[in-house]
Design an enzyme around this catalytic site. Structure first.
Site, PDB file in Angstrom:
ATOM      1  N   THR A   1       1.200   6.303  13.652  1.00 36.25           N
ATOM      2  CA  THR A   1       0.879   5.246  12.915  1.00 36.25           C
ATOM      3  C   THR A   1       1.389   3.910  13.102  1.00 36.25           C
ATOM      4  O   THR A   1       0.862   2.805  13.405  1.00 36.25           O
ATOM      5  CB  THR A   1       1.058   5.503  11.434  1.00 36.25           C
ATOM      6  OG1 THR A   1       0.496   6.739  11.137  1.00 36.25           O
ATOM      7  CG2 THR A   1       0.025   4.589  10.547  1.00 36.25           C
TER       8      THR A   1
ATOM      9  N   GLU B   1       9.653   1.488  10.593  1.00 33.69           N
ATOM     10  CA  GLU B   1      10.632   2.656  10.361  1.00 33.69           C
ATOM     11  C   GLU B   1       9.600   4.083  10.499  1.00 33.69           C
ATOM     12  O   GLU B   1       9.032   4.276   9.692  1.00 33.69           O
ATOM     13  CB  GLU B   1      11.177   2.786   9.112  1.00 33.69           C
ATOM     14  CG  GLU B   1      11.874   1.337   8.419  1.00 33.69           C
ATOM     15  CD  GLU B   1      13.291   1.303   9.282  1.00 33.69           C
ATOM     16  OE1 GLU B   1      13.834   2.377   9.897  1.00 33.69           O
ATOM     17  OE2 GLU B   1      13.563   0.309   9.486  1.00 33.69           O
TER      18      GLU B   1
ATOM     19  N   GLY C   1       6.732   5.210   8.402  1.00 35.27           N
ATOM     20  CA  GLY C   1       5.623   6.165   8.252  1.00 35.27           C
ATOM     21  C   GLY C   1       5.925   6.895   9.446  1.00 35.27           C
ATOM     22  O   GLY C   1       6.730   6.926  10.277  1.00 35.27           O
TER      23      GLY C   1
ATOM     24  N   LYS D   1       0.822  -1.147  -0.070  1.00 32.01           N
ATOM     25  CA  LYS D   1      -0.094   0.055   0.021  1.00 32.01           C
ATOM     26  C   LYS D   1       0.769   1.365  -0.014  1.00 32.01           C
ATOM     27  O   LYS D   1       1.361   1.577   0.936  1.00 32.01           O
ATOM     28  CB  LYS D   1      -0.751   0.041   1.187  1.00 32.01           C
ATOM     29  CG  LYS D   1      -1.920   1.077   1.087  1.00 32.01           C
ATOM     30  CD  LYS D   1      -2.603   1.717   2.583  1.00 32.01           C
ATOM     31  CE  LYS D   1      -2.138   2.873   2.915  1.00 32.01           C
ATOM     32  NZ  LYS D   1      -2.029   3.878   2.029  1.00 32.01           N
TER      33      LYS D   1
ATOM     34  N   GLU E   1       8.664  16.253  15.771  1.00 36.02           N
ATOM     35  CA  GLU E   1       8.961  16.129  14.347  1.00 36.02           C
ATOM     36  C   GLU E   1       7.886  17.197  13.582  1.00 36.02           C
ATOM     37  O   GLU E   1       6.986  17.088  13.736  1.00 36.02           O
ATOM     38  CB  GLU E   1       8.595  14.572  13.919  1.00 36.02           C
ATOM     39  CG  GLU E   1       9.189  14.728  12.343  1.00 36.02           C
ATOM     40  CD  GLU E   1       8.779  13.087  11.850  1.00 36.02           C
ATOM     41  OE1 GLU E   1       7.809  12.625  11.932  1.00 36.02           O
ATOM     42  OE2 GLU E   1       9.683  12.565  11.163  1.00 36.02           O
TER      43      GLU E   1
ATOM     44  N   CYS F   1      13.063  11.802   6.405  1.00 32.65           N
ATOM     45  CA  CYS F   1      13.177  11.437   7.852  1.00 32.65           C
ATOM     46  C   CYS F   1      14.599  11.631   8.237  1.00 32.65           C
ATOM     47  O   CYS F   1      14.840  11.651   9.596  1.00 32.65           O
ATOM     48  CB  CYS F   1      12.805   9.909   7.955  1.00 32.65           C
ATOM     49  SG  CYS F   1      13.721   9.022   6.747  1.00 32.65           S
TER      50      CYS F   1
HETATM   51  P1  NAD Z   1       1.610   7.831   7.883  1.00 30.35           P
HETATM   52  O1  NAD Z   1       2.008   7.304   8.815  1.00 30.35           O
HETATM   53  O2  NAD Z   1       0.691   8.996   8.120  1.00 30.35           O
HETATM   54  O3  NAD Z   1       1.499   7.163   6.926  1.00 30.35           O
HETATM   55  C1  NAD Z   1       2.259   6.260   6.326  1.00 30.35           C
HETATM   56  C2  NAD Z   1       1.245   5.004   5.585  1.00 30.35           C
HETATM   57  O4  NAD Z   1       0.632   4.390   6.566  1.00 30.35           O
HETATM   58  C3  NAD Z   1       0.606   5.612   4.580  1.00 30.35           C
HETATM   59  O5  NAD Z   1       0.606   4.794   3.308  1.00 30.35           O
HETATM   60  C4  NAD Z   1      -0.768   5.797   5.418  1.00 30.35           C
HETATM   61  O6  NAD Z   1      -1.680   5.540   4.462  1.00 30.35           O
HETATM   62  C5  NAD Z   1      -0.514   4.419   6.159  1.00 30.35           C
HETATM   63  N1  NAD Z   1      -1.273   4.569   7.533  1.00 30.35           N
HETATM   64  C6  NAD Z   1      -2.005   5.486   7.889  1.00 30.35           C
HETATM   65  N2  NAD Z   1      -2.743   5.033   8.851  1.00 30.35           N
HETATM   66  C7  NAD Z   1      -2.520   3.698   9.117  1.00 30.35           C
HETATM   67  C8  NAD Z   1      -3.163   2.661   9.825  1.00 30.35           C
HETATM   68  N3  NAD Z   1      -3.880   2.989  10.755  1.00 30.35           N
HETATM   69  N4  NAD Z   1      -2.898   1.418   9.463  1.00 30.35           N
HETATM   70  C9  NAD Z   1      -2.005   1.108   8.669  1.00 30.35           C
HETATM   71  N5  NAD Z   1      -1.543   2.047   8.006  1.00 30.35           N
HETATM   72  C10 NAD Z   1      -2.093   3.315   7.960  1.00 30.35           C
HETATM   73  O7  NAD Z   1       3.094   8.983   7.437  1.00 30.35           O
HETATM   74  P2  NAD Z   1       3.388  10.053   6.318  1.00 30.35           P
HETATM   75  O8  NAD Z   1       2.666  11.330   6.948  1.00 30.35           O
HETATM   76  O9  NAD Z   1       3.024   9.418   5.087  1.00 30.35           O
HETATM   77  O10 NAD Z   1       4.814  10.186   6.169  1.00 30.35           O
HETATM   78  C11 NAD Z   1       5.758  10.727   7.146  1.00 30.35           C
HETATM   79  C12 NAD Z   1       6.109  10.193   8.093  1.00 30.35           C
HETATM   80  O11 NAD Z   1       7.150   8.896   8.028  1.00 30.35           O
HETATM   81  C13 NAD Z   1       7.189  11.169   9.320  1.00 30.35           C
HETATM   82  O12 NAD Z   1       7.109  10.870  10.488  1.00 30.35           O
HETATM   83  C14 NAD Z   1       8.319  10.339   8.721  1.00 30.35           C
HETATM   84  O13 NAD Z   1       9.520  10.713   9.588  1.00 30.35           O
HETATM   85  C15 NAD Z   1       8.184   9.219   8.606  1.00 30.35           C
HETATM   86  N6  NAD Z   1       9.507   8.405   7.628  1.00 30.35           N
HETATM   87  C16 NAD Z   1      10.352   7.556   8.184  1.00 30.35           C
HETATM   88  C17 NAD Z   1      11.051   7.161   7.501  1.00 30.35           C
HETATM   89  C18 NAD Z   1      12.183   5.810   8.097  1.00 30.35           C
HETATM   90  O14 NAD Z   1      12.667   5.358   7.487  1.00 30.35           O
HETATM   91  N7  NAD Z   1      12.232   5.905   9.477  1.00 30.35           N
HETATM   92  C19 NAD Z   1      11.360   7.307   6.061  1.00 30.35           C
HETATM   93  C20 NAD Z   1      10.437   8.209   5.651  1.00 30.35           C
HETATM   94  C21 NAD Z   1       9.129   8.707   6.208  1.00 30.35           C
END
Ligand code: NAD
Length: 481
Positions: free
Chosen positions: A230, A248, A226, A173, A385, A282
């Site tokens: 989440t 991650e 993400g 997804k 963040e 990130c």
């Molecule tokens: P998010 O957590 O909102 O969404 C990430 C993914 O999870 C999306 O595909 C979203 O649709 C899905 N999602 C949302 N709610 C969910 C649920 N209840 N169950 C399962 N899946 C769900 O994050 P975002 O806003 O898309 O991304 C930004 C975040 O990602 C920032 O916090 C950033 O630091 C982090 N990030 C971390 C890394 C890493 O490698 N550690 C890399 C890139 C981004």
């Protein structure tokens, strides 16, 4: 209006609900395509396809799996201009960055794991002449991969590539905020001859599609990138089901600059580590700690460089260095943190406001690169963040003080240290609480190295053998001789 399709069982299909979500071009603030609003029914279809494909795919010789994956990477390379343009329109990053940064990395991810699997071996543990143990590493089965919007294809391929290379079948997804390049990738997978059901891509909202993947009793592992909140929700649901989890999550990375650093090199990289991809990486260093003897010099040079070099505007324009913020919601979130920083007593040294370019981008979501000083290390601006083009700068006097401030957040993803003193660099690297430490560089990546964070930045490691181990189950076989 272009409709994105789910990729299930080797075919492009519409969501069961026949409903779609608006997909925005952040550089203009307009809807330009429609993303499937899928739900648990589509996840079930995808699961069934993946389950049906598993027996064959897991028994396909690694050489053949590898050949198909290398072919996917070649086709992606052939279409790099198309993918780069699509990513920029979907995400808002400058086109040069999509073309020279993100797409080459997506290509490398697929090629890297497609070839790594041919060299992936397991261990043997002989017990003298009484017995021998050997480890079988077998694919898990059907696994789920969930990715975010900041580096859409780069992070999507970083998960699906090791999963399918290791012989699993995947229900993936991508973020609903940036679904487009994953959709284009489905077309490439079909052209490359990836067997139906090996990779299934279900588009839609997190609480519908993502959570359907997480609760699915037969999806045995979830690899998620993400936000921390989440990730916590996924862990809460998946842990009692004993799913394998790789999480991650967010970061609030420190960039520690000592007075003895190579100043010019540090300055160039610090501009990049602060604001590349609008600060929506990130790994960006958002808290900059500077040793007091060079604090004023650094502040003046940094502000001057950011103001003069980081042109904000249309991501398609070659001179743009800072493109659009990915969505209206995120744009408002980042601006609200700038307001918070002011309330907390911060001084805005540059930026601190939205930018309205002229012409077709006038309604896009742009924020000027923002540098803030005068905040305590433990205020909310320095602890939470923000994930945008906003950094703080703070002086320090001793190594201990720098470490204490660096380690003071709930996060522990990446860190950067600038010093020419080797002993100090190694000592700091050992004591900093982060999964990744860069010394005198930033975002220098070797795909074989372990990648991930500690504390609220995640659980588990991606990259190289770590990823192939995550996507396999180890079984020890003990033979008495
Ligand atoms: P998010 O957590 O909102 O969404 C990430 C993914 O999870 C999306 O595909 C979203 O649709 C899905 N999602 C949302 N709610 C969910 C649920 N209840 N169950 C399962 N899946 C769900 O994050 P975002 O806003 O898309 O991304 C930004 C975040 O990602 C920032 O916090 C950033 O630091 C982090 N990030 C971390 C890394 C890493 O490698 N550690 C890399 C890139 C981004």
């Amino acid at each position: 209006m272009q409709k994105i399709a789910n990729y299930i069982n080797g075919a492009l299909i519409e969501p069961t609900s026949k409903q779609y979500i608006d997909n925005y071009n952040p550089s203009t603030g307009t809807v330009y395509s429609l993303c499937p609003d899928s739900d648990e029914r589509d996840v079930e279809l995808a699961y069934q396809a993946a389950e049906a494909a598993f027996e064959d795919w897991s028994n396909t010789p690694t050489e053949k799996r590898s050949r198909i994956m290398v072919r996917i990477s070649e086709l992606l390379e052939r279409d790099i201009d198309k993918f780069a343009m699509a990513e920029t329109i979907d995400q808002g990053k400058p086109l040069w960055l999509s073309k020279n940064g993100e797409m080459p990395r997506a290509i490398s991810n697929i090629r890297f794991f497609g070839t790594a699997i041919e060299h992936f071996a397991s261990e043997a543990h002989p017990m003298g002449n009484h017995a021998i143990n050997y480890t079988l590493r077998t694919p898990i089965g059907v696994v789920g991969c969930i990715s975010p919007w900041n580096l859409p294809l780069y992070l999507f391929t970083w998960k699906i590539a090791p999963a399918i290379a290791a012989g699993n079948c995947v229900v993936a997804k991508p973020s609903e905020v940036t679904p487009y390049t994953a959709y284009l990738l489905s077309e490439i997978c079909m052209e490359a001859g990836l067997p139906a059901g090996v990779l299934n891509i279900v588009h839609g909202l997190g609480p519908k599609v993502g959570s359907a993947l997480t609760v699915h009793p037969k999806i045995k592992a979830i690899s998620f990138t993400g936000g921390t909140k989440t990730g916590a929700e996924i862990a809460r649901v998946a842990a009692p089901m004993f799913k394998k989890l790789s999480l991650e999550l967010g970061g609030k990375n420190p960039n520690i600059i000592f007075a003895d650093c190579d100043f010019d090199k540090m300055l160039n990289e610090t501009v990049r580590s602060s604001f590349l991809n609008q600060g929506e990486i990130c790994l960006c260093g958002s808290r900059i700690f500077v040793e007091r003897p060079i604090y004023d010099k650094f502040k003046a040079a940094f502000v001057e460089k950011v103001k003069s070099e980081l042109v904000v505007g249309n991501p398609l324009d070659a001179k743009t260095k800072t493109g659009a913020i990915v969505s209206k919601m995120h744009f408002e979130k980042v601006l609200s943190y700038i307001e918070l920083a002011k309330e907390e007593g911060g001084t805005i040294l540059c930026g601190g406001h939205a930018v309205k370019p002229e012409g077709e981008c006038a309604n896009g979501w742009y924020i000027a690169p923002t540098i803030i000083e005068g905040l305590s290390y433990d205020c909310r601006t320095n602890q939470e963040e923000i994930f945008g083009p906003v950094v703080t700068i703070t002086p320090f006097d001793t190594d201990e003080e720098a470490l204490m401030m660096a380690n003071s957040t709930e996060y522990g993803l990446a860190s950067t240290i600038w010093t020419e003193n080797l002993t100090r660099a190694h000592k700091m690297a050992a004591e900093i609480k982060a999964g990744i430490v860069w010394i005198n560089c930033w975002l220098l990546r070797d795909l074989r190295t372990p990648f991930g964070g500690v504390k609220s930045s995640g659980v588990g490691r991606e990259g190289g053998l770590e990823a192939l181990r995550f996507f396999t189950e180890a079984k020890n076989v003990c033979v008495k001789l």
